[in-house]
Design an enzyme around this catalytic site. Sequence first.
Site, PDB file in Angstrom:
ATOM      1  CG  HIS A  25      -1.990   1.017   1.229  1.00 31.99           C
ATOM      2  ND1 HIS A  25      -3.197   0.833   1.864  1.00 31.99           N
ATOM      3  CD2 HIS A  25      -2.054   2.247   0.679  1.00 31.99           C
ATOM      4  CE1 HIS A  25      -3.960   1.903   1.701  1.00 31.99           C
ATOM      5  NE2 HIS A  25      -3.267   2.779   0.988  1.00 31.99           N
ATOM      6  CG  HIS A 205      -7.754   2.943  -0.715  1.00 35.44           C
ATOM      7  ND1 HIS A 205      -7.033   2.308  -1.691  1.00 35.44           N
ATOM      8  CD2 HIS A 205      -6.895   3.823  -0.116  1.00 35.44           C
ATOM      9  CE1 HIS A 205      -5.783   2.780  -1.684  1.00 35.44           C
ATOM     10  NE2 HIS A 205      -5.679   3.695  -0.743  1.00 35.44           N
ATOM     11  CD  GLU A 208      -7.636   6.146   5.536  1.00 34.18           C
ATOM     12  OE1 GLU A 208      -6.598   6.643   6.019  1.00 34.18           O
ATOM     13  OE2 GLU A 208      -8.000   6.333   4.382  1.00 34.18           O
TER      14      GLU A 208
END
Length: 346
Positions: A25, A205, A208
């Site tokens: 990442h 993604h 988060e």
Amino acid sequence: MIDFDAIPRERLPALLQAMPKAELHIHIEGSLEPELIFALAQRNGVALPYPDVEALRAAYAFTDLQSFLDIYYAGASVLLKEEDFFDMAMAYFRRAAADNVVRAELFFDPQTHTDRGVPIGTVIGGLIRACDTARRELGVDGALILCFLRHLSEEAALATLEAALPYRDRFIGVGLDSSERGNPPEKFARVFARCSELGLHLVAHAGEEGPPAYIWSALDVLHVERIDHGVACLADPTLVARLAAERVPLTVCPLSNIKLCVYPAMDAHNLAALLDAGLCATVNSDDPAYFGGYINQNFLEAFAALPQLTARHAHRLAANSFEASFADSESKARWLRSLDKVFAEN
């Protein structure tokens, strides 16, 4: 057999730095240090809204993901020529090699550049040349993952994919990044289905700043193989059980999570809890030029702040990174042997 319990905690910093590891990442545009931004701006005649390196670095005070992205895209404006992308990637690869990274799967955002008139071939050409050079000169096995910007439309993502198809053999997969809130994974169902048909690896993604529901969507709608970040998963025990059972990797970025205020401080991070839940968590640097450190700094600060992390956790994180990579099985086995050797000798 490695006796992890016999490794004293004071040995951990040296082990964390010495152990081979994969970085899964890393946004290559996010490795663009202020010094290189100014050097490229001068080379390309680009005017920057900051008088010097110190003023630019002082602007790295982010309150959330969007405040970071605003300055991130401004920094990328200096990237215009193939040589610029090569120089940026080589600067990262040199730091990665110093941190004993043996495999790096680089995210790149073509839309950040094509929207400024930079041809996608220029972007990919510079990056793939850096991957080839890093493999030959530094011993770092590099690969590219093309990311779609989720704050833009799926139509724009589809157009980007079509533009990239002449370079299909230069990248191994696709991802989804940029502003998470308000841009759920299912917004990109069609383009990910097309990428799956093309045989590309799929990552996204999720979890988060977004909720656990975004992780579910990434798995069930986009059919991704890895979740980038994913730290929000612990709020959903059913999701945690699934991630553990299916060995879905999470590419966790500790310093990024602190810098973007996902956690108030490193001692509040859930990295240890992710590992203890049996998840395939890994440690990565995300956008190291902006978030305060490359991969080893992420390891060092996480382990310093979380005393429950041990040598066994360190070995597991590195082993997870190889398992989660898209490298071939022979390379993974070789790196695991090297990892075991480092721990056995310490």
